[in-house]
Design an enzyme around this catalytic site. Sequence first.
Site, PDB file in Angstrom:
ATOM      1  N   GLU A 200       0.843  -1.196   0.000  1.00 46.99           N
ATOM      2  CA  GLU A 200       0.000   0.000   0.000  1.00 46.99           C
ATOM      3  C   GLU A 200       0.875   1.242   0.000  1.00 46.99           C
ATOM      4  O   GLU A 200       1.920   1.254   0.657  1.00 46.99           O
ATOM      5  CB  GLU A 200      -0.890  -0.051   1.254  1.00 46.99           C
ATOM      6  CG  GLU A 200      -1.963   0.990   1.307  1.00 46.99           C
ATOM      7  CD  GLU A 200      -2.887   0.826   2.533  1.00 46.99           C
ATOM      8  OE1 GLU A 200      -3.298  -0.310   2.870  1.00 46.99           O
ATOM      9  OE2 GLU A 200      -3.170   1.854   3.157  1.00 46.99           O
TER      10      GLU A 200
ATOM     11  N   ASP B  13       0.220   5.351   0.584  1.00 43.38           N
ATOM     12  CA  ASP B  13      -0.882   6.187   1.064  1.00 43.38           C
ATOM     13  C   ASP B  13      -0.639   7.679   1.060  1.00 43.38           C
ATOM     14  O   ASP B  13       0.401   8.131   1.549  1.00 43.38           O
ATOM     15  CB  ASP B  13      -1.153   5.891   2.557  1.00 43.38           C
ATOM     16  CG  ASP B  13      -1.674   4.520   2.812  1.00 43.38           C
ATOM     17  OD1 ASP B  13      -2.333   3.969   1.933  1.00 43.38           O
ATOM     18  OD2 ASP B  13      -1.412   4.001   3.917  1.00 43.38           O
TER      19      ASP B  13
ATOM     20  N   GLU C 182      -3.143  10.328   2.985  1.00 48.02           N
ATOM     21  CA  GLU C 182      -4.391  10.512   3.728  1.00 48.02           C
ATOM     22  C   GLU C 182      -4.399  11.934   4.274  1.00 48.02           C
ATOM     23  O   GLU C 182      -3.360  12.446   4.688  1.00 48.02           O
ATOM     24  CB  GLU C 182      -4.500   9.523   4.897  1.00 48.02           C
ATOM     25  CG  GLU C 182      -4.534   8.075   4.452  1.00 48.02           C
ATOM     26  CD  GLU C 182      -4.871   7.112   5.591  1.00 48.02           C
ATOM     27  OE1 GLU C 182      -5.277   7.544   6.679  1.00 48.02           O
ATOM     28  OE2 GLU C 182      -4.712   5.908   5.366  1.00 48.02           O
TER      29      GLU C 182
ATOM     30  N   HIS D  13      -0.859  12.880   5.612  1.00 44.61           N
ATOM     31  CA  HIS D  13      -0.272  11.681   6.212  1.00 44.61           C
ATOM     32  C   HIS D  13       0.175  10.758   5.076  1.00 44.61           C
ATOM     33  O   HIS D  13      -0.599  10.503   4.160  1.00 44.61           O
ATOM     34  CB  HIS D  13      -1.376  11.047   7.062  1.00 44.61           C
ATOM     35  CG  HIS D  13      -1.078   9.702   7.628  1.00 44.61           C
ATOM     36  ND1 HIS D  13      -0.704   9.512   8.941  1.00 44.61           N
ATOM     37  CD2 HIS D  13      -1.125   8.470   7.072  1.00 44.61           C
ATOM     38  CE1 HIS D  13      -0.533   8.216   9.159  1.00 44.61           C
ATOM     39  NE2 HIS D  13      -0.779   7.556   8.052  1.00 44.61           N
ATOM     40  N   THR D  14       1.418  10.283   5.122  1.00 44.36           N
ATOM     41  CA  THR D  14       1.905   9.344   4.098  1.00 44.36           C
ATOM     42  C   THR D  14       2.396   8.073   4.778  1.00 44.36           C
ATOM     43  O   THR D  14       2.867   8.105   5.920  1.00 44.36           O
ATOM     44  CB  THR D  14       3.072   9.937   3.269  1.00 44.36           C
ATOM     45  OG1 THR D  14       4.202  10.149   4.117  1.00 44.36           O
ATOM     46  CG2 THR D  14       2.677  11.247   2.606  1.00 44.36           C
ATOM     47  N   ASN D  15       2.271   6.947   4.058  1.00 47.86           N
ATOM     48  CA  ASN D  15       2.768   5.687   4.610  1.00 47.86           C
ATOM     49  C   ASN D  15       3.056   4.732   3.456  1.00 47.86           C
ATOM     50  O   ASN D  15       2.517   4.895   2.355  1.00 47.86           O
ATOM     51  CB  ASN D  15       1.735   5.071   5.562  1.00 47.86           C
ATOM     52  CG  ASN D  15       2.342   4.106   6.577  1.00 47.86           C
ATOM     53  OD1 ASN D  15       3.546   3.819   6.546  1.00 47.86           O
ATOM     54  ND2 ASN D  15       1.509   3.597   7.471  1.00 47.86           N
TER      55      ASN D  15
ATOM     56  N   ARG E 185       5.473   3.190   8.639  1.00 47.65           N
ATOM     57  CA  ARG E 185       6.481   4.076   8.031  1.00 47.65           C
ATOM     58  C   ARG E 185       5.863   5.445   7.748  1.00 47.65           C
ATOM     59  O   ARG E 185       5.989   5.986   6.660  1.00 47.65           O
ATOM     60  CB  ARG E 185       6.993   3.456   6.734  1.00 47.65           C
ATOM     61  CG  ARG E 185       7.653   2.104   6.934  1.00 47.65           C
ATOM     62  CD  ARG E 185       8.372   1.665   5.687  1.00 47.65           C
ATOM     63  NE  ARG E 185       9.072   0.419   5.929  1.00 47.65           N
ATOM     64  CZ  ARG E 185       8.589  -0.785   5.625  1.00 47.65           C
ATOM     65  NH1 ARG E 185       7.408  -0.898   5.050  1.00 47.65           N
ATOM     66  NH2 ARG E 185       9.290  -1.855   5.888  1.00 47.65           N
ATOM     67  N   GLU E 186       5.205   5.999   8.774  1.00 46.67           N
ATOM     68  CA  GLU E 186       4.468   7.237   8.577  1.00 46.67           C
ATOM     69  C   GLU E 186       5.393   8.455   8.524  1.00 46.67           C
ATOM     70  O   GLU E 186       6.327   8.572   9.313  1.00 46.67           O
ATOM     71  CB  GLU E 186       3.470   7.462   9.726  1.00 46.67           C
ATOM     72  CG  GLU E 186       2.426   6.376   9.887  1.00 46.67           C
ATOM     73  CD  GLU E 186       2.899   5.201  10.751  1.00 46.67           C
ATOM     74  OE1 GLU E 186       4.090   5.154  11.134  1.00 46.67           O
ATOM     75  OE2 GLU E 186       2.059   4.327  11.032  1.00 46.67           O
TER      76      GLU E 186
ATOM     77  N   TRP F 146      -9.434   8.660  16.002  1.00 47.54           N
ATOM     78  CA  TRP F 146      -7.979   8.909  16.017  1.00 47.54           C
ATOM     79  C   TRP F 146      -7.500  10.087  15.175  1.00 47.54           C
ATOM     80  O   TRP F 146      -6.413  10.613  15.394  1.00 47.54           O
ATOM     81  CB  TRP F 146      -7.222   7.656  15.558  1.00 47.54           C
ATOM     82  CG  TRP F 146      -7.550   7.221  14.143  1.00 47.54           C
ATOM     83  CD1 TRP F 146      -8.561   6.374  13.770  1.00 47.54           C
ATOM     84  CD2 TRP F 146      -6.902   7.626  12.927  1.00 47.54           C
ATOM     85  NE1 TRP F 146      -8.587   6.240  12.403  1.00 47.54           N
ATOM     86  CE2 TRP F 146      -7.572   6.988  11.860  1.00 47.54           C
ATOM     87  CE3 TRP F 146      -5.807   8.470  12.631  1.00 47.54           C
ATOM     88  CZ2 TRP F 146      -7.204   7.159  10.521  1.00 47.54           C
ATOM     89  CZ3 TRP F 146      -5.442   8.634  11.307  1.00 47.54           C
ATOM     90  CH2 TRP F 146      -6.136   7.985  10.261  1.00 47.54           C
TER      91      TRP F 146
ATOM     92  N   GLY G  46      -5.221  13.186  17.751  1.00 46.24           N
ATOM     93  CA  GLY G  46      -5.235  11.872  18.380  1.00 46.24           C
ATOM     94  C   GLY G  46      -6.621  11.424  18.836  1.00 46.24           C
ATOM     95  O   GLY G  46      -6.746  10.605  19.739  1.00 46.24           O
TER      96      GLY G  46
ATOM     97  N   ARG H 297       9.303   5.102  19.833  1.00 43.01           N
ATOM     98  CA  ARG H 297       8.574   4.006  19.210  1.00 43.01           C
ATOM     99  C   ARG H 297       9.520   2.862  18.828  1.00 43.01           C
ATOM    100  O   ARG H 297       9.122   1.703  18.801  1.00 43.01           O
ATOM    101  CB  ARG H 297       7.903   4.564  17.962  1.00 43.01           C
ATOM    102  CG  ARG H 297       7.001   3.610  17.259  1.00 43.01           C
ATOM    103  CD  ARG H 297       6.338   4.396  16.148  1.00 43.01           C
ATOM    104  NE  ARG H 297       5.586   3.578  15.262  1.00 43.01           N
ATOM    105  CZ  ARG H 297       5.146   4.012  14.074  1.00 43.01           C
ATOM    106  NH1 ARG H 297       5.427   5.249  13.677  1.00 43.01           N
ATOM    107  NH2 ARG H 297       4.448   3.225  13.309  1.00 43.01           N
TER     108      ARG H 297
END
Length: 290
Positions: free
Chosen positions: A99, A101, A103, A116-118, A127-128, A193, A197, A275
């Site tokens: 995928e 992305d 968003e 937002h990319t991933n 991998r945001e 979310w 958040g 993280r």
Amino acid sequence: MSSSRMLKFWVLIACLIVEASAGNFYNDVETNFGNGRAKIDPRGQLLTLSLDNISGSGFQSKNEYMFGRFDMQLKLVPGNSAGTVTTFYLSSQGDRHDEIDFEFLGNASGQPYTIHTNVYAQGKGDREQQFHPWFDPTAAFHTYSIVWNPDRIIFLVDNSPIRVFNNNEGIGIPFPNKQPMRVYCSLWDADDWATEGGQIKTDWKLAPFFASYRNFNVDACVWTSSAGSSCASKSPDSINTQAWRTQGLDAKERNRMRWLQSKFMIYDYCKDFKRFPQAIPAECKRSRHL
Ligand SMILES: *[C@@H]1O[C@H](CO)[C@@H](O)[C@H](O)[C@H]1NC(C)=O
Ligand SMILES: *[C@@H]1O[C@H](CO)[C@@H](O)[C@H](O)[C@H]1NC(C)=O
């Protein structure tokens, strides 16, 4: 030719070029959820998605693709868009899916959207990278592009690169290159979310919410089981320069990307030491992600 006839001549030529390069939504996509909430104008040039307290809506490309360049112009939900998410992404089917992305996470009135990319490869994302736009993405259409070739993925906004994800299979990082993908777009509610958040909820008094799409351009390999990976055909109405096959960043584009990242990037998984306390993912090494 008189100058006015000359002008008419050039206007005609310009129109022909636009016609030839702008996709028609009736040819290229089909709606996939929302029960009539996704609407295409009679000429096939504008697609509007809506979201209300019953459902969002979405569409997908008729074709599957194996590498290419995908451009879409979007105008996002204006005003208080908190809780809404508008998307433009590529995805394969099944588990261990790939995928890529874009968003767009809505926000309270006057507060910036988040781009937002991933990238997922063989089912694994995480991998945001996120950005605030440097313009109002609700006031006018802006162009969001995904270049996907065997060497890298490039995310562009109004033709400026904001992110590159290189093929680092050489050091054991999976890369999306074995599964054909479709283009998907949607508008849905994610107020658990999306905005700060999940603290700011969708204001249903403002529904229905609308996002618009136009100028879907695909310059890509259309996947057919018989063509296999040779994949030479193209979508109806699409430009087919194949320039994406070897597209990378030149020095100027690299500088532009670094500058945009330094000004507008708000989250980078590569810098999230909380993280990844053991070790930041290997592809994050500077030389590997520029
Ligand atoms: C959804 O919105 C409509 C129109 O505002 C309202 O009449 C209805 O009660 C709402 N339904 C739900 C499940 O909240
Ligand atoms: C919403 O606005 C706040 C405050 O400006 C900002 O921190 C946040 O990144 C914005 N976007 C989202 C999706 O919460």
